[in-house]
Design a protein around this motif. Sequence first.
Motif, short mmCIF file in Angstrom:
data_model
loop_
_atom_site.label_atom_id
_atom_site.label_comp_id
_atom_site.label_asym_id
_atom_site.label_seq_id
_atom_site.Cartn_x
_atom_site.Cartn_y
_atom_site.Cartn_z
N ALA A 131 -8.26 1.05 -6.41
CA ALA A 131 -8.32 3.08 -5.73
C ALA A 131 -8.14 3.52 -7.18
O ALA A 131 -8.20 4.54 -7.41
N VAL A 132 -7.81 3.68 -8.08
CA VAL A 132 -7.26 3.36 -9.93
C VAL A 132 -8.71 4.12 -10.70
O VAL A 132 -9.19 5.86 -10.63
N THR B 102 -6.18 2.89 -17.19
CA THR B 102 -7.83 2.52 -16.59
C THR B 102 -7.89 1.18 -17.92
O THR B 102 -8.81 -0.25 -17.50
N TYR C 94 -7.96 7.95 -3.69
CA TYR C 94 -6.72 6.54 -3.99
C TYR C 94 -6.29 6.17 -2.80
O TYR C 94 -7.24 4.71 -2.41
N ARG D 140 -6.10 12.23 -5.19
CA ARG D 140 -5.42 11.05 -4.89
C ARG D 140 -5.39 11.09 -3.23
O ARG D 140 -5.55 10.00 -3.46
N ASP E 288 -11.62 5.19 -8.66
CA ASP E 288 -12.62 5.76 -7.98
C ASP E 288 -11.33 6.98 -8.04
O ASP E 288 -11.95 7.60 -7.68
N MET E 289 -10.54 7.42 -8.34
CA MET E 289 -9.34 8.25 -8.36
C MET E 289 -9.65 9.17 -9.57
O MET E 289 -9.56 10.44 -9.65
N TYR F 205 0.34 4.02 -2.80
CA TYR F 205 0.54 5.04 -2.89
C TYR F 205 1.17 6.21 -3.16
O TYR F 205 1.54 7.44 -3.93
N TYR G 127 1.11 -1.28 -0.31
CA TYR G 127 0.01 0.43 -0.02
C TYR G 127 0.72 1.25 0.01
O TYR G 127 0.96 2.01 -0.75
N ALA H 13 -0.08 5.98 -6.90
CA ALA H 13 -1.04 6.59 -7.57
C ALA H 13 -0.65 8.04 -7.63
O ALA H 13 -1.20 9.04 -8.30
#
Length: 717
Positions: free
Chosen positions: A128-129, A576, A364, A360, A131-132, A48, A44, A52
Amino acid sequence: MSPKSVAVWVLVALVGALGWGILALSRGEEISAAWLLAAALGSYAIGYRFYARFIADRVLKVDKTRATPAERLDNGVDFHPTDRRVLFGHHFAAVAGAGPLVGPVLAAQMGYLPGTIWIVAGVIFAGAVQDMVTLFFSTRRDGRSLGQMARDEIGPVGGAAALVAVFAIMIILLAVLALVIVNALAHSPWGVFSIGMTIPIALFMGFYLRVLRPGRVTEISVIGVALLLLAIVAGGWVADSSLASTFTLEKETLVLWMVAYGFIASVLPVWMLLAPRDYLSTFMKVGTIALLAIGVVVAMPTLKMPAVTDFAARGDGPVFAGSMFPFVFITIACGALSGFHALVSSGTTPKMIQKETQVRVIGYGAMLTESFVAVMAIIAACIIEPGLFFAVNSPAGVVGTTVETASQAVTHFGFAISPEFLAQAAKDVEETSLLSRTGGAPTFALGMSEIFSSVVGGAGLKAFWYHFAIMFEALFILTTLDAGTRVGRFMLQDTLGNVHKSFKDVSWKPGVWLASAVVVGGWGYFLWVGIKDPLGGINQLFPLFGIANQLLAAVALAVCTTLLVKSGRLKWAWVTGVPLAWDVAVTLTASWQKVFSDDVKVGFFAQRDKYQSGIDAGKVLPPAKNMGEMHTIVTNATVDGVLSALFAVLIVIVLLDAARTCVKAAGNPEAVRLSEVPWTESKIVAPAGLIATPEERAELAAAGLDSGGGRAKEPVA
């Protein structure tokens, strides 16, 4: 990067790599759950810090000088610039529902390794990609909903398919979440009182920040957490007092209260109830999970479940049927990749975010936090005895109704356990029985009580920790329901805005009330029927939950990929596009099997044919108890099969239209038309992350602002 930073990140990478190495190479022996924790946290941190940041800076090119919808359209109802710490709490609470708690528990049937790999790798490169990126593009479009963005950017055909699919799936998801809450809170005065008290506490916090002490986030956080802890403790007092009967509610009463609350939370100004309540809930959610992680480090429990079980290859597990691919990736949605998150990222959050640079940490970062919840859930499921796990999570038709029959059935699976052990496990948590407590929540509570009691209180406090965990799970899920209802309202208003322009203003009062009533009426109807009829209402649609959620993710990733291509970022479309390809492969494979499989445990139509044959022969087949229930099962299987096929077809239409749009945009970039709003200079100064950097602190000081940020009080040099 300085030498010190390089050394720190090398150390982080080594810890994560060591954790993965131990997990991958250990076979046949029990290993400490702390290694799973190390693998996840190391991954993680690197995801990040590096991936991210790469997406935010290089792919999206976030612009801190650009005003967000919250700043430009601030009306104090739906659009409202919100301190990033409060918004992080709202966003996390809104997306972190039942999924990260129960999905990993159920997937533990396949062993701890497949689920862990998907949770960690899935969130870093997909969930997470999604969502961001969704949050970024919605922010650039005045907070438009996912379905409306699909219509605006992909085209009328694919957009119409997306609007229908997204809204229908949304209602199903909300009704399923509501059902979990009702089952958790029914006849629980402790849970009802404690969770009910979060509403007046949140209202007080909202007025405190808006009217009494604007911007004092740290101050109200301390007050709010103190009141929350008091409410939790007082819940135990209420449960043991004469007031217990007042807060002991039947399922039907809970449904009515939840529908009323969902409507009110959807129409009130976002600063008044929704945002502070979600922020408050996040303290309990993150705090409890963090304490659970500390408990793992202190108690060092071992993973008793094998790394990979035989069910992974055979696909005949008692918890859920189907092979590891695709069903582990369907069962574990929230925590890895969840389409529901895209609805929040294009619903409430883009209307409240202060700066683009915050996508971010909120998009993310909140998803990584939820993934960590999923990791703790799989740890909780895998540290208890496998025999107990299968006795709890297998249906009564498989393990029977006595500890003797359950012991025999589970031993047949290859996990020996005695009747005495099963009886003692129930006694330890003050339950009459733990057999067939399916759904994942009781198993998570068992694992949580095992860890906490090892650190605090010993066996004598197991029952307390178990019931605390059940209440904790209900709180976890309820915050998703209220935010989800508001998101559904936005989605419906966006859709109706294509017919009547007044609905385009999502704060237009008649539209607000009408759309909110339709949304709560939709999920409330399915919930009410499901409570009254064990085979009706949302119980009929429950089997669609996992696939529908992942199909929703396919829509979100398709929209994001299309927008990357149309906005001149073709070389970055793989960010994506790759997770989209994986998600499409998983969900369409699962849809195909659920529709056409000959295995009655997997295929809806195969199940329909089996029970229809029983009806024709005049036989009643379990779990049906009479011929009426036989007919209901046939109807349910038919409806589920048809809807599975319909959802899959709608998603294929969206994908084909998106591909057409991408090819056209790549071939003729000059002809591309985007629905992105024009650039407007931002007057707000705020940090990008939860903790301001030295440079950001200097900028805040120059603008005469505290750490929360806001509109500059002094001219910024």
